[in-house]
Design a protein around this motif. Structure first.
Motif, PDB file in Angstrom:
ATOM      1  N   UNK A  32       0.412  96.255  15.540  1.00 48.54           N
ATOM      2  CA  UNK A  32       0.931  97.588  15.234  1.00 48.54           C
ATOM      3  C   UNK A  32      -0.170  98.641  15.297  1.00 48.54           C
ATOM      4  N   UNK A  33      -1.377  98.277  14.853  1.00 45.47           N
ATOM      5  CA  UNK A  33      -2.500  99.222  14.923  1.00 45.47           C
ATOM      6  C   UNK A  33      -2.810  99.562  16.373  1.00 45.47           C
ATOM      7  N   UNK A  61       7.277  98.965  17.775  1.00 44.75           N
ATOM      8  CA  UNK A  61       6.612  98.174  16.740  1.00 44.75           C
ATOM      9  C   UNK A  61       5.250  98.763  16.398  1.00 44.75           C
ATOM     10  N   UNK A  62       5.265  99.966  15.828  1.00 43.65           N
ATOM     11  CA  UNK A  62       4.022 100.550  15.322  1.00 43.65           C
ATOM     12  C   UNK A  62       3.946 100.256  13.820  1.00 43.65           C
ATOM     13  N   UNK A  63       3.019 100.866  13.117  1.00 46.14           N
ATOM     14  CA  UNK A  63       2.742 100.493  11.729  1.00 46.14           C
ATOM     15  C   UNK A  63       3.944 100.646  10.805  1.00 46.14           C
ATOM     16  N   UNK A 117      -2.457 103.340  17.816  1.00 48.14           N
ATOM     17  CA  UNK A 117      -3.584 104.016  18.477  1.00 48.14           C
ATOM     18  C   UNK A 117      -3.290 104.285  19.940  1.00 48.14           C
ATOM     19  N   UNK A 118      -2.634 103.338  20.604  1.00 47.50           N
ATOM     20  CA  UNK A 118      -2.291 103.536  22.011  1.00 47.50           C
ATOM     21  C   UNK A 118      -1.366 104.720  22.206  1.00 47.50           C
ATOM     22  N   UNK A 119      -0.325 104.801  21.377  1.00 50.79           N
ATOM     23  CA  UNK A 119       0.611 105.926  21.464  1.00 50.79           C
ATOM     24  C   UNK A 119      -0.076 107.244  21.124  1.00 50.79           C
ATOM     25  N   UNK A 120      -0.839 107.251  20.027  1.00 48.83           N
ATOM     26  CA  UNK A 120      -1.470 108.489  19.581  1.00 48.83           C
ATOM     27  C   UNK A 120      -2.515 109.000  20.559  1.00 48.83           C
ATOM     28  N   UNK A 180       0.218 100.111   4.610  1.00 45.29           N
ATOM     29  CA  UNK A 180       0.259 100.862   5.874  1.00 45.29           C
ATOM     30  C   UNK A 180      -0.292 102.276   5.676  1.00 45.29           C
ATOM     31  N   UNK A 181       0.020 102.888   4.530  1.00 49.00           N
ATOM     32  CA  UNK A 181      -0.540 104.208   4.240  1.00 49.00           C
ATOM     33  C   UNK A 181      -2.058 104.178   4.205  1.00 49.00           C
ATOM     34  N   UNK A 182      -2.618 103.111   3.642  1.00 51.59           N
ATOM     35  CA  UNK A 182      -4.076 102.967   3.591  1.00 51.59           C
ATOM     36  C   UNK A 182      -4.657 102.812   4.993  1.00 51.59           C
ATOM     37  N   UNK A 183      -3.939 102.105   5.870  1.00 52.73           N
ATOM     38  CA  UNK A 183      -4.414 101.929   7.249  1.00 52.73           C
ATOM     39  C   UNK A 183      -4.406 103.264   7.979  1.00 52.73           C
TER      40      UNK A 183
END
Length: 216
Positions: free
Chosen positions: A15-16, A166-168, A20-23, A189-192
């Motif tokens: 998911x990370x 399937x992201x975070x 990152x890929x999408x962003x 997930x918020x911490x990530x």
């Protein structure tokens, strides 16, 4: 929470990468499109200015979630069916470009107009002046809001979960549904998200400092 983290770790790692890929992908593509739109906003041809203004107005004036749903569920009515990841990437790109175009336009317009006049007096063409003189200065001016836009875009990827990417956030929903430990998963997930954006903030600060030293 440790046992839950270890259980979810393989999915979180994927998911990370997806987040990152999408962003980052949407930021790079949005920067290219945003620069084009910014130049159109400053063009002498009125029709280009109107077209660019309409684009910015539409994509800044409507929610990103609506844009994602329109692209994913609406385009198939016109024979254009996109799978979830390309649909999310397209929506994020178009959305980010509308904001980045205004950042770039503001940066370009902040450069002293006398530099355009000086370039013209030396018979320097528009594109050469833009590339060698204007854009380097505009980029330095635009860097802080660009960094803020990237951080916001990383968080905006969470909306891709609505079309099953399937992201975070989507992983947090699925693992939470399987374990009934929603609070812990969303805190995790918020911490990530926070950690990723802190790294981007540090990178932005370092890059700003380096550009400032280079321009002296």
């Amino acid at each position: 929470m440790t046992d839950l983290f270890l259980r979810a770790l393989p999915l979180l790692q994927q998911a990370i990468v997806m987040t990152l890929g999408l962003g980052l992908g949407a930021f790079v593509l949005g920067s290219i499109l945003g620069m084009l739109v910014a130049l159109m906003r400053n063009a002498k041809l009125r029709s280009l200015r109107i077209l660019a203004f309409a684009y910015v107005s539409i994509f800044r004036g409507t929610p990103l979630l609506v844009q994602i749903l329109l692209i994913y569920f609406g385009l198939p009515y016109y024979g254009i069916a996109l799978s979830p990841i390309p649909a999310a990437l397209l929506a994020l790109t178009l959305f980010s470009a509308s904001y980045l175009s205004e950042i770039f336009r503001s940066g370009i317009n902040s450069v002293d107009p006398g530099q355009w006049e000086a370039a013209e007096s030396m018979s320097m063409g528009y594109w050469i002046c833009l590339r060698r003189i204007i854009l380097p200065q505009a980029f330095r001016i635009a860097l802080p809001p660009m960094g803020s836009r990237l951080i916001a875009l990383i968080k905006d990827t969470s909306l891709a979960s609505t079309i099953t990417v399937m992201e975070l956030t989507r992983v947090a929903e699925q693992v939470g549904a399987a374990t009934f430990r929603y609070m812990e998963m969303f805190l995790m997930v918020g911490a990530i998200y926070w950690f990723i954006n802190q790294l981007l903030t540090i990178l932005q600060t370092w890059l700003e400092g380096r550009l400032t030293r280079h321009m002296r």
